[in-house]
Write an enzyme that holds these catalytic residues in place. Structure first.
Site, PDB file in Angstrom:
ATOM      1  N   GLY A  33       0.506  -1.103   0.179  1.00 31.78           N
ATOM      2  CA  GLY A  33       0.032  -0.083  -0.371  1.00 31.78           C
ATOM      3  C   GLY A  33       0.927   1.066   0.240  1.00 31.78           C
ATOM      4  O   GLY A  33       0.149   1.921  -0.046  1.00 31.78           O
ATOM      5  N   GLU A  75       3.526   1.758 -16.354  1.00 25.17           N
ATOM      6  CA  GLU A  75       3.095   0.439 -15.245  1.00 25.17           C
ATOM      7  C   GLU A  75       1.367   1.452 -16.066  1.00 25.17           C
ATOM      8  O   GLU A  75       1.580   2.033 -14.568  1.00 25.17           O
ATOM      9  CB  GLU A  75       3.378  -0.170 -13.887  1.00 25.17           C
ATOM     10  CG  GLU A  75       4.671  -1.279 -14.001  1.00 25.17           C
ATOM     11  CD  GLU A  75       4.301  -2.642 -14.088  1.00 25.17           C
ATOM     12  OE1 GLU A  75       2.949  -2.782 -14.822  1.00 25.17           O
ATOM     13  OE2 GLU A  75       5.303  -3.891 -13.315  1.00 25.17           O
ATOM     14  N   TYR A  79      -3.017   2.938 -12.155  1.00 22.01           N
ATOM     15  CA  TYR A  79      -2.531   4.357 -12.367  1.00 22.01           C
ATOM     16  C   TYR A  79      -4.473   4.790 -12.376  1.00 22.01           C
ATOM     17  O   TYR A  79      -4.574   5.509 -12.260  1.00 22.01           O
ATOM     18  CB  TYR A  79      -1.711   5.444 -13.411  1.00 22.01           C
ATOM     19  CG  TYR A  79      -0.600   5.277 -12.852  1.00 22.01           C
ATOM     20  CD1 TYR A  79       0.009   6.177 -11.846  1.00 22.01           C
ATOM     21  CD2 TYR A  79      -0.007   4.738 -13.805  1.00 22.01           C
ATOM     22  CE1 TYR A  79       1.719   6.018 -11.524  1.00 22.01           C
ATOM     23  CE2 TYR A  79       1.699   4.958 -13.416  1.00 22.01           C
ATOM     24  CZ  TYR A  79       1.666   5.090 -12.383  1.00 22.01           C
ATOM     25  OH  TYR A  79       3.688   6.195 -11.218  1.00 22.01           O
ATOM     26  N   PHE A  90       8.929  12.242 -18.860  1.00 25.65           N
ATOM     27  CA  PHE A  90       9.493  12.942 -18.028  1.00 25.65           C
ATOM     28  C   PHE A  90       9.387  11.470 -16.625  1.00 25.65           C
ATOM     29  O   PHE A  90       8.576  11.455 -16.553  1.00 25.65           O
ATOM     30  CB  PHE A  90       8.402  14.455 -17.682  1.00 25.65           C
ATOM     31  CG  PHE A  90       6.971  14.616 -17.620  1.00 25.65           C
ATOM     32  CD1 PHE A  90       6.770  14.364 -16.188  1.00 25.65           C
ATOM     33  CD2 PHE A  90       6.126  14.843 -18.488  1.00 25.65           C
ATOM     34  CE1 PHE A  90       4.859  14.156 -16.256  1.00 25.65           C
ATOM     35  CE2 PHE A  90       4.773  14.649 -18.131  1.00 25.65           C
ATOM     36  CZ  PHE A  90       4.671  14.045 -17.269  1.00 25.65           C
TER      37      PHE A  90
HETATM   38  C1  LIG Z   1       4.663  -0.579  -9.508  1.00 31.80           C
HETATM   39  C2  LIG Z   1       4.634   0.071  -7.628  1.00 31.80           C
HETATM   40  C3  LIG Z   1       4.918   1.049  -8.078  1.00 31.80           C
HETATM   41  C4  LIG Z   1       3.587  -0.380  -7.172  1.00 31.80           C
HETATM   42  O1  LIG Z   1       3.857   0.251  -6.032  1.00 31.80           O
HETATM   43  P1  LIG Z   1       3.412  -1.087  -4.580  1.00 31.80           P
HETATM   44  O2  LIG Z   1       3.791  -0.086  -3.289  1.00 31.80           O
HETATM   45  O3  LIG Z   1       3.553  -2.246  -4.908  1.00 31.80           O
HETATM   46  O4  LIG Z   1       1.546  -0.631  -4.694  1.00 31.80           O
HETATM   47  P2  LIG Z   1       0.112  -0.659  -3.501  1.00 31.80           P
HETATM   48  O5  LIG Z   1       0.797  -1.626  -2.368  1.00 31.80           O
HETATM   49  O6  LIG Z   1       0.120   0.397  -3.367  1.00 31.80           O
HETATM   50  O7  LIG Z   1      -0.317  -1.248  -4.386  1.00 31.80           O
HETATM   51  C5  LIG Z   1      -1.696  -0.391  -4.742  1.00 31.80           C
HETATM   52  C6  LIG Z   1      -2.413  -1.105  -5.380  1.00 31.80           C
HETATM   53  O8  LIG Z   1      -1.628  -1.034  -6.972  1.00 31.80           O
HETATM   54  C7  LIG Z   1      -2.094  -2.462  -7.344  1.00 31.80           C
HETATM   55  N1  LIG Z   1      -1.871  -2.191  -7.905  1.00 31.80           N
HETATM   56  C8  LIG Z   1       0.693  -2.384  -7.826  1.00 31.80           C
HETATM   57  N2  LIG Z   1       1.128  -2.414  -8.614  1.00 31.80           N
HETATM   58  C9  LIG Z   1       0.954  -2.912 -10.075  1.00 31.80           C
HETATM   59  C10 LIG Z   1       1.026  -2.638 -11.113  1.00 31.80           C
HETATM   60  N3  LIG Z   1       2.320  -3.138 -11.320  1.00 31.80           N
HETATM   61  N4  LIG Z   1      -0.570  -4.143 -11.801  1.00 31.80           N
HETATM   62  C11 LIG Z   1      -1.666  -3.341 -11.590  1.00 31.80           C
HETATM   63  N5  LIG Z   1      -2.252  -3.273 -10.023  1.00 31.80           N
HETATM   64  C12 LIG Z   1      -0.506  -2.987  -9.536  1.00 31.80           C
HETATM   65  C13 LIG Z   1      -2.521  -2.510  -5.596  1.00 31.80           C
HETATM   66  O9  LIG Z   1      -2.565  -4.492  -6.398  1.00 31.80           O
HETATM   67  C14 LIG Z   1      -2.616  -2.193  -4.691  1.00 31.80           C
HETATM   68  O10 LIG Z   1      -4.320  -2.515  -5.570  1.00 31.80           O
HETATM   69  P3  LIG Z   1      -5.352  -2.252  -4.336  1.00 31.80           P
HETATM   70  O11 LIG Z   1      -5.346  -1.360  -5.046  1.00 31.80           O
HETATM   71  O12 LIG Z   1      -6.908  -2.758  -5.065  1.00 31.80           O
HETATM   72  O13 LIG Z   1      -5.427  -2.255  -2.899  1.00 31.80           O
HETATM   73  C15 LIG Z   1       5.945  -0.864  -7.360  1.00 31.80           C
HETATM   74  O14 LIG Z   1       5.640  -2.176  -7.788  1.00 31.80           O
HETATM   75  C16 LIG Z   1       7.500  -0.655  -9.076  1.00 31.80           C
HETATM   76  O15 LIG Z   1       7.943   0.435  -7.644  1.00 31.80           O
HETATM   77  N6  LIG Z   1       7.559  -1.323  -9.273  1.00 31.80           N
HETATM   78  C17 LIG Z   1       8.385  -0.718 -10.028  1.00 31.80           C
HETATM   79  C18 LIG Z   1       8.684   0.870 -10.960  1.00 31.80           C
HETATM   80  C19 LIG Z   1       7.255   1.113 -11.252  1.00 31.80           C
HETATM   81  O16 LIG Z   1       6.027   0.288 -11.722  1.00 31.80           O
HETATM   82  N7  LIG Z   1       7.382   2.271 -11.171  1.00 31.80           N
HETATM   83  C20 LIG Z   1       5.328   2.966 -11.786  1.00 31.80           C
HETATM   84  C21 LIG Z   1       5.702   3.322 -12.696  1.00 31.80           C
HETATM   85  S1  LIG Z   1       5.962   4.919 -13.192  1.00 31.80           S
END
Ligand SMILES: CC(C)(COP(=O)(O)OP(=O)(O)OC[C@H]1O[C@@H](n2cnc3c(N)ncnc32)[C@H](O)[C@@H]1OP(=O)(O)O)[C@@H](O)C(=O)NCCC(=O)NCCS
Length: 400
Positions: free
Chosen positions: A90, A117, A121, A400
């Site tokens: 979260g 990803e 969003y 960006f």
């Molecule tokens: C993608 C990322 C930012 C998610 O962060 P996180 O702290 O694990 O996400 P959260 O635990 O807050 O999840 C929030 C919600 O998004 C969902 N979610 C998280 N990552 C997801 C993904 N890659 N695809 C789809 N859903 C995703 C979760 O299941 C959760 O759903 P809910 O609201 O129904 O419970 C993290 O895994 C990351 O840094 N990934 C690599 C870099 C990246 O992708 N950055 C962002 C893209 S520009």
């Protein structure tokens, strides 16, 4: 685990950027230089810490984003990263929430981002607002369907000269192109015109060409020539980093210049608008590979202010009922001037769907076909389309 979300202090910039950098694997250039290419204002970088150690970060640039009608202050969301050790707890949800509250308090009606990803969003209220394309064409098929004869001059310039000349073109194009962002001098220097070894990634050096008429810059091209040679013939690629013209004639001329460069066997460009004039300039358009992907995502941070900031293509009234679970201050019914209303809604939609149509990249008819808007009053979708209509697709030429 003891989690805290807060703004990064001045000495914590590198640590706040490291969570997203982690995912790039090998470092793309020296840390300090990479961080300098992220000119985030003080207080615009949020971090999550666990027992005091930074485990996640998210930043926001302070842009003016062109929307139909003019520029609007916009939070340009960037460097969102949670270390793999802390994913799915979260954290990004918390960061997104704090960041949007911050943008709201600062009076930014809109947030925008590029999504690596796209899957998560939408739940935070961002909608895909534009699509863009990568282009590739063999040089042998780049003839235009008409003669393009540039009456002015074309010359190669240094990065310093480009810094003075290119913004004069860019600012004119940005003023009338939804999706384009204001660029500070620092932005030009540290990002667009920067050409260190790691940015080249094995490609040619960055070249700067300007097309002028009566002493005024009208178009420019930033490109690399990636030379190669095989079986006795040159097989290189012209890689267009950015090219644009302030008028149709200058746009055609700058592309003619790029397409004509000798020794190169093909031309590649990224992030083109999907309605790029090349479609209608090329004699054999079907020789151009045009791979479409997602572009800018838009999140109305303050729905009323966002609606008021936008111009409309026709006279008429419309009541939008917007739902926004993530930023509940937006929930409600709005007239197009941004005021709240108690009148019955014409359309009902979630805030991310409003983001999809805000720049004119998609229409309400598109939303309807995808089941993302409810037409409460008959004919409201057609009316909304006439009001939100734009004469060009949004274009954001830079990630960006
Ligand atoms: C993608 C990322 C930012 C998610 O962060 P996180 O702290 O694990 O996400 P959260 O635990 O807050 O999840 C929030 C919600 O998004 C969902 N979610 C998280 N990552 C997801 C993904 N890659 N695809 C789809 N859903 C995703 C979760 O299941 C959760 O759903 P809910 O609201 O129904 O419970 C993290 O895994 C990351 O840094 N990934 C690599 C870099 C990246 O992708 N950055 C962002 C893209 S520009």
């Amino acid at each position: 685990m003891s989690l805290e979300i807060r703004t990064a202090g001045p000495g914590e910039r590198l640590d706040a950027l490291r969570p997203i950098w982690h995912y790039f694997g090998s470092p793309a250039g020296p840390d300090e230089e990479r961080a300098a290419g992220m000119p985030l204002a003080e207080g615009r970088l949020h971090v999550a810490t666990d027992d005091g150690a930074i485990v996640a970060g998210a930043g926001a640039f302070e842009f003016q984003l062109t929307v139909p009608g003019g520029p609007v202050p916009t939070a340009g969301v960037t460097v969102v990263g949670v270390l793999p050790t802390h994913r799915r707890r979260g954290i990004v949800r918390e960061l997104m929430s704090v960041q949007l509250k911050d943008a709201h308090a600062r009076g930014e009606p809109i947030a925008a981002l590029w999504a690596s990803e796209g899957g998560f969003y939408g739940r935070f209220g961002y909608g895909l607002a534009s699509i863009c394309a990568d282009m590739e064409i063999p040089k042998a098929y780049t003839a235009f369907n008409r003669v393009v004869d540039w009456p002015g001059t074309t010359r190669l310039v240094t990065a310093d000269e480009a810094l003075e000349l290119f913004p004069q073109v860019y600012d004119r194009v940005a003023a009338t192109t939804p999706g384009m962002l204001s660029r500070s001098e620092e932005w030009w220097q540290k990002r667009r015109l920067a050409d260190s070894e790691w940015r080249r990634a094995g490609g040619g050096e960055l070249a700067f060409a300007v097309l002028e008429q009566a002493g005024t810059p009208e178009a420019y091209a930033l490109y690399r020539l990636n030379f190669s040679y095989a079986d006795g013939v040159p097989t290189g690629t012209t890689v267009v980093v950015e090219a644009m013209g302030a008028t149709p004639a200058a746009t055609a001329a700058v592309w003619r210049y790029i397409l004509d460069i000798d020794w190169m066997a093909k031309i590649e460009a990224e992030l083109l608008p999907i309605d790029h004039p090349l479609h209608l300039l090329l004699l054999e358009q079907n020789r151009m590979k045009f791979r479409v992907g997602d572009g800018l995502w838009i999140r109305p941070v303050d729905v009323g202010a966002a609606l008021a900031a936008r111009a409309y293509a026709a006279d008429g009234e419309l009541v939008l009922e917007v739902s926004d679970a993530f930023c509940p201050w937006n929930d409600g019914r709005y007239a197009l001037d941004g005021s709240r209303t108690t009148a019955g809604p014409d359309l009902r939609l979630p805030v991310e769907a409003l983001g999809c149509v805000y720049l004119g990249g998609f229409t309400f008819s598109d939303l309807l076909r995808a089941g993302r808007v409810e037409e409460v009053r008959d004919g409201a979708v057609a009316r909304a389309d006439a009001l939100f209509r734009t004469d060009r697709k949004p274009w954001c030429p830079e990630i960006f």
